[in-house]
Design an enzyme around this catalytic site. Sequence first.
Site, PDB file in Angstrom:
ATOM      1  N   VAL A 104      50.011  -4.647  15.801  1.00  0.00           N
ATOM      2  CA  VAL A 104      50.171  -6.070  16.063  1.00  0.00           C
ATOM      3  C   VAL A 104      48.777  -6.677  16.156  1.00  0.00           C
ATOM      4  O   VAL A 104      47.907  -6.132  16.833  1.00  0.00           O
ATOM      5  CB  VAL A 104      50.945  -6.329  17.365  1.00  0.00           C
ATOM      6  CG1 VAL A 104      51.130  -7.833  17.584  1.00  0.00           C
ATOM      7  CG2 VAL A 104      52.295  -5.621  17.348  1.00  0.00           C
ATOM      8  N   CYS A 105      48.559  -7.776  15.459  1.00  0.00           N
ATOM      9  CA  CYS A 105      47.306  -8.523  15.555  1.00  0.00           C
ATOM     10  C   CYS A 105      46.113  -7.597  15.262  1.00  0.00           C
ATOM     11  O   CYS A 105      46.110  -6.861  14.273  1.00  0.00           O
ATOM     12  CB  CYS A 105      47.219  -9.187  16.922  1.00  0.00           C
ATOM     13  SG  CYS A 105      45.994 -10.509  17.033  1.00  0.00           S
ATOM     14  N   SER A 106      45.109  -7.610  16.123  1.00  0.00           N
ATOM     15  CA  SER A 106      43.891  -6.840  15.864  1.00  0.00           C
ATOM     16  C   SER A 106      44.073  -5.345  16.058  1.00  0.00           C
ATOM     17  O   SER A 106      43.122  -4.572  15.887  1.00  0.00           O
ATOM     18  CB  SER A 106      42.741  -7.338  16.742  1.00  0.00           C
ATOM     19  OG  SER A 106      43.078  -7.259  18.116  1.00  0.00           O
ATOM     20  N   GLY A 107      45.272  -4.903  16.401  1.00  0.00           N
ATOM     21  CA  GLY A 107      45.551  -3.472  16.426  1.00  0.00           C
ATOM     22  C   GLY A 107      45.283  -2.832  15.073  1.00  0.00           C
ATOM     23  O   GLY A 107      44.992  -1.632  14.979  1.00  0.00           O
ATOM     24  N   THR A 124      46.400  -8.811   9.452  1.00  0.00           N
ATOM     25  CA  THR A 124      46.092  -8.954  10.865  1.00  0.00           C
ATOM     26  C   THR A 124      46.041 -10.446  11.152  1.00  0.00           C
ATOM     27  O   THR A 124      46.406 -11.258  10.303  1.00  0.00           O
ATOM     28  CB  THR A 124      44.764  -8.246  11.229  1.00  0.00           C
ATOM     29  OG1 THR A 124      44.561  -8.312  12.635  1.00  0.00           O
ATOM     30  CG2 THR A 124      43.583  -8.866  10.514  1.00  0.00           C
TER      31      THR A 124
END
Length: 323
Positions: A104-107, A124
């Site tokens: 999720v996102c910057s993961g 991202t």
Amino acid sequence: MEQRDVLVVLFDGVQALDVCGPVDVFNGAAQAMPGAYRIRTASLDGAPVRTTSGLTLVPDLALTAAAAPHTLLVPGGQGTRTPDPRLIDWLRDHAPRARRKVSVCSGALLLAEAGLLDGRRATTHWMLCGTLAERFPAVRVEPEPIYVRDGDMATSAGVTAGIDLALALVEEDLGRDLALTIARHLVVFLRRPGNQTQFSAQLAAQTAQRRPLRDVQQWITEHPEADLSVDALAERARLSPRHFARAFREETGMTPGRYVDRVRLEAARRRLEDTVDGIEQVARRCGYGTPEAMRRAFLRVLGASPAEYRRRFQPAGPPVPTA
């Protein structure tokens, strides 16, 4: 029925919504269908972590004690900027054992740092797509979609896109009806396709500084069926067409034509999702002129015809008729 273990990776500086959003989706499915999922959270040492918002999350166990899960979920947050090398090592060694890897996102930056996205399509948060592409050239970054699936890897855009991806995974695992039930409970939509753009036309473009241009932006949004040619919009702004086109692009970051295209597609999508208007009527009311013109726009951007889009993303229950 197979029980799918979901393991959520925690670390200091994690974004709380990146964790809680998908967890609530999977937990909702587990409550509606007991045994469907078992959700656990884990940090490097099993110690509590501090989120970017100041909340403290207490994990269930240490990552070193976690068995290979069905779904490994890697959230984002400010902690991805300078990650603990031990976390990267753990992901590199253990993530491949999971049947499904999700970020999720910057993961996605953590997965990329561990070499897990090399040769893969990924996305991202739109603000970080350039960083992901620059730092990890082996990753095929797609900045537009809210989530991207590539084999056993799934990456999503910022924050709430993790909920969209989790709903899509539940739908894949357990069916649309259950996913729709969860979406209704969470008061979110089960209708955003993965290749839908991360942001609307109004968010993708900057708000113009000058009042006449801002008024034109608002007019376009409220009247997608109108004559929205450069000449017509320039006249409304009381500028010459050349001056208008140059000023609009300078102040909004996109050409008038591209802005109009996005607004019309958005308006058409909403009508297909929320009304019983026929395809021809939707095309006319959203400024396409002909159903074929709207069909070409949908195929180009969303990869589905208007009819296919409506079948996939109109919610259950009677849609709203319009005058």
